[in-house]
Design a protein around this motif. Structure first.
Motif: not given
Lengths: 308, 396
Positions: A85-86, A275, A279, B263-266, B268, B276
């Motif tokens: 998704w990023e 998040n 990125r 969004r889950a933490s961590g 990514g 998600d």
């Protein structure tokens, strides 16, 4: 990772006989229920089979066979990295930036190279969403990836034969000699290189990724960013590279800043995802360019090094 | 003119001539629906406006979009008015013929045919004269939620949801389930949103909004007692079918909406591959929150959430406007009020009663299968027309 309690497993079993299987991969009953719903709707195999695969941590995208990417459905196969998704997020924002500033009358269309293309999701989404003319080149070293890009391309844009403005190449951009020489200047280079450091692979990576996704597309550190500086910077007007940690950004930005020539002509910026993790590293020239990059990257991230 | 005829006929009836009996029945005041003179006056005003526009057109003026809309509306009112007047004229003529004994029988047959036609025309004209609902040509979203009654209410919500889906199928309207939350510990629905993608479906289904009450012996009941449960229905207009998320987002002012993404933490990125895709959109000025997590694609979730959000905002604005109007009229509850129960489904008696129009039907099965839901909707429609025309006369 906390153990799944017996209670949770029983509760899940009462709701659906396959749910405890999903619990192993999803960890919470709520998440498992959501996944079960998707599996019931989309899986090509039997639900039970799909849940067994999931209990062995096979990624959902490999079980179902696709992953949504923007408005597209991208086919996913083993041996090729699943789009994240990023990546979707920064691609969408880049497209919005280009659509908001580039007129359709750019001579000959804009030229976009996507390196380490994987499923080809980035250029495919751009192709479907960009309002101006554009030519795409997708490059990947893996034959699985190249085959999958072709499959996705034909599936999404097959009306009226294979599109002429989309080139797919199986090349090793790091080690091949002679290196790839693009004909003329590139307008944008995008790349999602493997960026997980080898020492982090065991500790930081989710089990499902570790077991089933290709290490070729995951493990790497600075080599692709070095390749960017050496090979692509002289041939392009801008670039967007996904990063996994600040070290990779610092490497690019420090090298550009310390180089007397590069620091004069390149702007380098950093983009965070929603998040709040670093990125993307991106850069563009501000002089002698065909496109107004300052406008394209206006809302993309923060410029950390400005050429003047 | 016709009033005089009626007077004459009443006079004839009083003369106890038996052979006139049937004629009198036909022209009984109850069956003949005539428009009050003030409404006809209004229709004639519209005709004058129409002629003004006609003049403009013949002078070569190009009408603006709004004017064009008005022109079509006026034109259709005019057509109905002409037909109505023609019927009234024929009616008068026929009544004159009735006096002639030799032509009486033929005239009677003609009259029998004419009266339903006249009624239809007058209703038609009346409907056109009334102000249209601002969302009348929109497609709609139906939101269903169980009220009091636990699992039985959830099952009833499921039944209602099926009823609307069947109803849409019966009319050949495209319809889809936007989002549905099933009751995990048993049967029934916790919430459901249906999308009926037919322009004009809002006009029909808007009367469904409100609390529906069911009285029956639930499947979950062991001692055979009748329970009463409720389910709430909200009908929202779909503002547009724009699938483009960017375009939807641009319709709001910057800072007016907030989009939260779970969004889950961590770390990514390439480190994880969990999906998600849940999206939550908050409209800050009205505090409306829409949460959507049904799809695997975040893009689709966002698009759906925007559709629902826009529908809710439009409905809210409409309600505020209606409230303001009602306050001005200082008038009590109208049909759009949704706080009260609107309909009762009584299974043991096989009875459906709509509390607003007082209609009672003894055929639950065919209504629940969507077959005869139209009967109730039509009854509501004619009641609405009646109310509105009354209002129109009062405001005159």
């Amino acid at each position: 990772m906390p153990r799944i309690s017996w209670k949770a497993a029983f509760e899940a079993a009462r709701l659906h006989p396959c749910l405890p299987l999903l619990l192993r991969a999803c960890r919470t009953v709520e998440q498992a229920q959501v996944e079960l719903r998707w599996l019931l709707k989309e899986t090509p195999r039997s639900v039970r089979q799909a849940c067994v695969l999931r209990s062995r941590h096979v990624p959902l995208q490999y079980v179902i066979g696709t992953q949504p990417f923007g408005c597209l459905d991208i086919v996913c196969r083993r041996n090729v990295l699943i789009p994240r998704w990023e990546t979707e997020e920064w691609t969408t924002e880049l497209i919005a930036g280009i659509n908001g500033s580039v007129l359709s009358s750019v001579h000959g269309g804009i030229k976009i190279y996507d390196l380490c293309s994987g499923t080809g999701c980035v250029p495919l989404l751009m192709k479907s969403q960009l309002q101006c003319d554009a030519h795409f080149t997708a490059i990947d070293v893996s034959r699985h990836a190249v085959r999958l890009i072709r499959l996705n391309l034909n599936r999404l844009f097959s009306k009226g034969g294979s599109p002429a403005d989309f080139r797919i190449m199986q090349r090793d951009i790091l080690h091949e000699y002679p290196p790839i020489m693009p004909d003329g200047r590139i307008d944008i280079v995008t790349c999602n290189p493997p960026y997980i450091r080898r020492q982090d692979f065991v500790t930081d990576v989710q089990k499902s990724v570790k077991l089933y996704e290709p290490k070729l597309a995951l493990i790497g550190d600075l080599e692709f960013y070095q390749n960017l500086l050496d090979h692509w910077l002289p041939r392009t007007d801008s670039f967007v590279y996904e990063i996994g940690n600040m070290g990779q950004f610092d490497f690019i930005s420090k090298t550009v800043r310390q180089d007397p020539n590069l620091s004069q002509i390149w702007n380098v910026g950093l983009k965070f995802d929603s998040n709040n993790s670093p990125r993307c590293v991106y850069g563009f020239k501000s002089e002698n360019t065909r496109l107004d990059y300052r406008k394209i990257f206006q809302n993309f991230g923060n410029i950390m090094h400005s050429c003047k | 003119m016709s009033f005089q005829v009626l007077k004459k006929l009443t006079f004839i009836r009083s003369s106890f001539l038996l052979r006139f009996q049937s004629t009198i029945n036909v022209i009984d005041k109850g069956t003949l629906k005539q428009l009050p003179p003030s409404l006809l006056e209004k229709a004639k005003d519209y005709t004058i406006k129409l002629y003004a526009l006609d003049d403009l057109i013949s002078n070569g003026t190009i009408l603006e979009h709004e004017q064009q809309k008005l022109y079509t509306r006026l034109k259709s009112i005019n057509t109905s008015l002409l037909q109505y007047e023609k019927c009234i004229y024929e009616f008068g003529e026929l009544n004159l013929l009735m006096k002639d004994p030799s032509l009486k029988q033929e005239a009677e047959v003609e009259l029998n045919n004419l009266v339903p036609k006249l009624n239809k025309n007058s209703e038609d004209l009346l409907r056109k004269l009334l102000p249209r609902h601002p969302f009348a040509d929109k497609s709609c979203l139906i939101e269903l939620r169980p009220g009091v009654g636990g699992i039985e209410a959830m099952i009833f919500t499921q039944d209602l949801s099926n009823m609307y889906i069947n109803y849409a199928h019966k009319h050949g309207w495209p319809c889809s389930i936007v989002s549905q939350q099933e009751n995990v510990s048993g049967s029934g629905l916790i919430s459901s949103i249906l999308s009926i993608d037919e322009p004009g479906s809002f006009d029909k289904l808007k009367y469904e909004a409100g609390v529906h009450r069911v009285q029956r012996i639930p499947a979950t009941e062991t001692k055979g007692r009748t329970h009463t449960s409720t389910a709430g229905v909200v009908v929202l207009p779909q503002m547009d079918n724009d699938v483009d998320v960017e375009a939807q987002e641009r319709k709001f002012k910057p800072g007016e909406i907030r989009i939260d993404i779970k969004r889950a933490s961590g770390k990514g990125g390439q480190h994880v591959n969990t999906t998600d895709s849940a999206v939550r959109i908050t409209h800050i000025p009205t505090n409306i929150v829409v949460h959507m997590q049904d799809e695997r694609s975040q893009h689709k979730n966002k698009a759906k959430a925007f559709t629902i959000l826009r529908a809710r905002i439009a409905e809210l604005e409409n309600k505020q406007r209606e409230d303001k109007e009602r306050e001005r009229r200082k008038e009590q509850v109208t049909s759009t009020d949704r706080s009260d129960k609107i309909r009762t489904y009584n299974y043991p008696q096989n009875r459906i009663t709509d509390h607003r129009c007082g209609l009672t039907m003894h055929d639950i099965a065919s209504v629940m299968s969507g077959e005869r839901l139209d009967v109730i909707i039509d009854a509501m429609e004619s009641r609405e027309i009646e109310l509105q025309s009354k209002r129109l006369l009062e405001s005159k």
